[in-house]
Write an enzyme that holds these catalytic residues in place. Structure first.
Site, PDB file in Angstrom:
ATOM      1  N   HIS A   6      40.798  43.213  31.505  1.00 22.15           N
ATOM      2  CA  HIS A   6      41.409  42.016  32.121  1.00 22.15           C
ATOM      3  C   HIS A   6      42.534  42.428  33.094  1.00 22.15           C
ATOM      4  CE1 HIS A   6      42.018  37.428  31.406  1.00 22.15           C
ATOM      5  NE2 HIS A   6      42.268  37.754  32.659  1.00 22.15           N
ATOM      6  N   ILE A   7      42.139  43.251  34.088  1.00 24.16           N
ATOM      7  CA  ILE A   7      43.122  43.769  35.050  1.00 24.16           C
ATOM      8  C   ILE A   7      42.822  43.301  36.471  1.00 24.16           C
ATOM      9  CG2 ILE A   7      43.826  45.813  33.734  1.00 24.16           C
ATOM     10  CD1 ILE A   7      41.778  47.425  35.487  1.00 24.16           C
ATOM     11  N   GLY A   8      41.994  42.261  36.590  1.00 24.33           N
ATOM     12  CA  GLY A   8      41.591  41.801  37.930  1.00 24.33           C
ATOM     13  C   GLY A   8      42.774  41.574  38.850  1.00 24.33           C
ATOM     14  N   GLY A  60      35.724  28.629  44.813  1.00 20.62           N
ATOM     15  CA  GLY A  60      37.062  28.177  45.214  1.00 20.62           C
ATOM     16  C   GLY A  60      37.795  29.337  45.854  1.00 20.62           C
ATOM     17  N   ARG A  61      39.093  29.476  45.501  1.00 26.08           N
ATOM     18  CA  ARG A  61      39.923  30.500  46.149  1.00 26.08           C
ATOM     19  C   ARG A  61      39.354  31.901  45.968  1.00 26.08           C
ATOM     20  NH1 ARG A  61      45.645  29.234  46.018  1.00 26.08           N
ATOM     21  NH2 ARG A  61      46.038  31.251  45.080  1.00 26.08           N
ATOM     22  N   ILE A  62      39.063  32.276  44.708  1.00 23.27           N
ATOM     23  CA  ILE A  62      38.628  33.659  44.464  1.00 23.27           C
ATOM     24  C   ILE A  62      37.175  33.845  44.902  1.00 23.27           C
ATOM     25  CG2 ILE A  62      38.280  35.444  42.699  1.00 23.27           C
ATOM     26  CD1 ILE A  62      40.679  34.182  41.179  1.00 23.27           C
ATOM     27  N   ARG A  89      36.823  34.135  33.048  1.00 23.14           N
ATOM     28  CA  ARG A  89      37.223  34.008  31.645  1.00 23.14           C
ATOM     29  C   ARG A  89      36.018  34.384  30.766  1.00 23.14           C
ATOM     30  NH1 ARG A  89      41.676  34.251  33.112  1.00 23.14           N
ATOM     31  NH2 ARG A  89      43.390  32.798  32.789  1.00 23.14           N
ATOM     32  N   GLU A 129      38.287  38.416  23.557  1.00 22.20           N
ATOM     33  CA  GLU A 129      39.252  39.456  23.900  1.00 22.20           C
ATOM     34  C   GLU A 129      40.571  39.270  23.147  1.00 22.20           C
ATOM     35  OE1 GLU A 129      39.171  38.587  28.237  1.00 22.20           O
ATOM     36  OE2 GLU A 129      41.342  38.674  28.122  1.00 22.20           O
TER      37      GLU A 129
HETATM   38  C1  GLV Z   1      44.339  35.957  35.060  1.00 24.17           C
HETATM   39  O1  GLV Z   1      43.331  35.970  34.424  1.00 24.17           O
HETATM   40  C2  GLV Z   1      44.942  34.757  35.553  1.00 24.17           C
HETATM   41  O2  GLV Z   1      44.475  33.654  35.226  1.00 24.17           O
HETATM   42  O3  GLV Z   1      45.922  34.866  36.310  1.00 24.17           O
END
Ligand code: GLV
Length: 325
Positions: A289-291, A159-161, A242, A271
């Protein structure tokens, strides 16, 4: 009518400023700490709030709805919304929104590439080596890594990412294969990407497997022991989506047995707890979790979450409503 909003933890000021500019009373959790479920309920009982701006770590379920009967809207400061009980919200007529920021997709895609390159070039291990004072001169066979140009990236979820990751990776010389519930024909045309009908078809062919699906019942433990076994022994697994999409114990076992070569993880099944087997493994790179943590992305997420609240109270359907469809 003055609206009263609770914000469960400090977010970029731009979002708070938008709400305050509308004359709303905005109460931000005074401690810059994630609230436990019980603490959240205590805060929500303090006032008759109209809306709550939540984080992905806030579990918004029936006990929260019961504790805050005046709240009409929960606006998540996140793209993902697996922390929301949408079915119960729908039954009670409560509106739920997320914040699918384009800049956050860019940020997560770039973080994904950073993990892939860090694994292939062994940057984290090499940095530790230099800092430990072990670098005594150029060595022909130290830190031998892997070229990525000419290799194949397998995307699970496009999808988007996932599509943004595909574009970046293609520019760096990787071929793209992907699997998803729907075909992405634009991506196939633009990047010569190849659709694979299932993870089983994709996994044996990918040098890097990257996960970009939302967390749902159908994607929980999507990467399990059987599917890890299908991956190449030289391959890397990347997870910036996730944690629960991967069976973390199965991953630890696969790394220990050399079933795959390494993993780059920004998210974890339990986490903020992380399996000891991952913490002790030199084959993994771990980030907290800093994406989506670029300044621009986090500002845009705060703006989107705040705008969803403003639109709702101005009688406009917020752009990112997740229920009432
Ligand atoms: C980060 O994990 C988000 O869902 O924005």
């Amino acid at each position: 009518m003055v609206r009263t909003i609770f914000v469960t933890r400090k977010i970029p000021p731009v979002g708070i400023a938008l709400l305050e500019a509308k004359g709303y009373t905005v109460d931000v959790n005074p401690n810059d700490e994630t609230l436990t479920h019980d603490e959240l309920i205590v805060h929500l009982k303090e006032k008759a709030y109209d809306a709550v701006l939540t984080l992905l770590t806030d579990h918004i379920d029936t006990s929260v709805f019961d504790a805050a009967p005046t709240v009409m809207l929960y606006a998540n400061y996140a793209t993902g919304y697996d922390n929301f009980d949408l079915v119960s919200a729908q039954a009670r007529g409560i509106t739920m929104t997320n914040a699918p920021s384009d800049l956050a997709s860019d940020s997560v895609a770039e973080h994904t590439l950073a993990l892939i390159y860090a694994l292939a070039t062994r940057i984290v291990e090499a940095d530790a080596f230099v800092r430990a004072g072990k670098y005594t001169g150029w060595v022909p066979m130290n830190f031998i890594g892997t070229d990525l140009s000419g290799k194949t990236l397998g995307l699970i979820g496009c999808g988007r990412i996932g599509s943004k990751v595909a574009h970046l990776a293609k520019a760096l010389g990787l071929s793209i294969i992907y699997t998803d519930i729907a075909r992405n024909e634009a991506l196939e045309k633009e990047l010569d990407a190849t659709y694979m009908p299932s993870p089983e078809d994709l996994l044996p062919h990918a040098d890097v497997v990257s996960l970009h699906t939302p967390l749902m019942d159908s994607t929980r433990h999507l990467i399990n022991e059987d599917r890890l076994t299908l991956m190449k022994p030289t391959s890397f697994l990347i997870n910036t989506s996730r944690g629960q999409i991967v069976d973390e114990q199965a991953l630890v076992n696969a790394l220990e047995k050399g079933i795959i070569r390494g993993a780059g993880l920004d998210v974890f099944e339990f986490e903020p707890k992380i399996s000891v087997g991952l913490l002790q493994s030199s084959k993994v790179i771990l980030t907290p979790h800093i994406g989506s943590a670029s300044q621009q992305a986090r500002d845009e997420m705060a703006e989107i979450a705040a705008q969803n609240i403003i639109d709702f109270f101005e009688g406009i359907t917020p752009r990112n409503v997740l229920n009432h469809k």
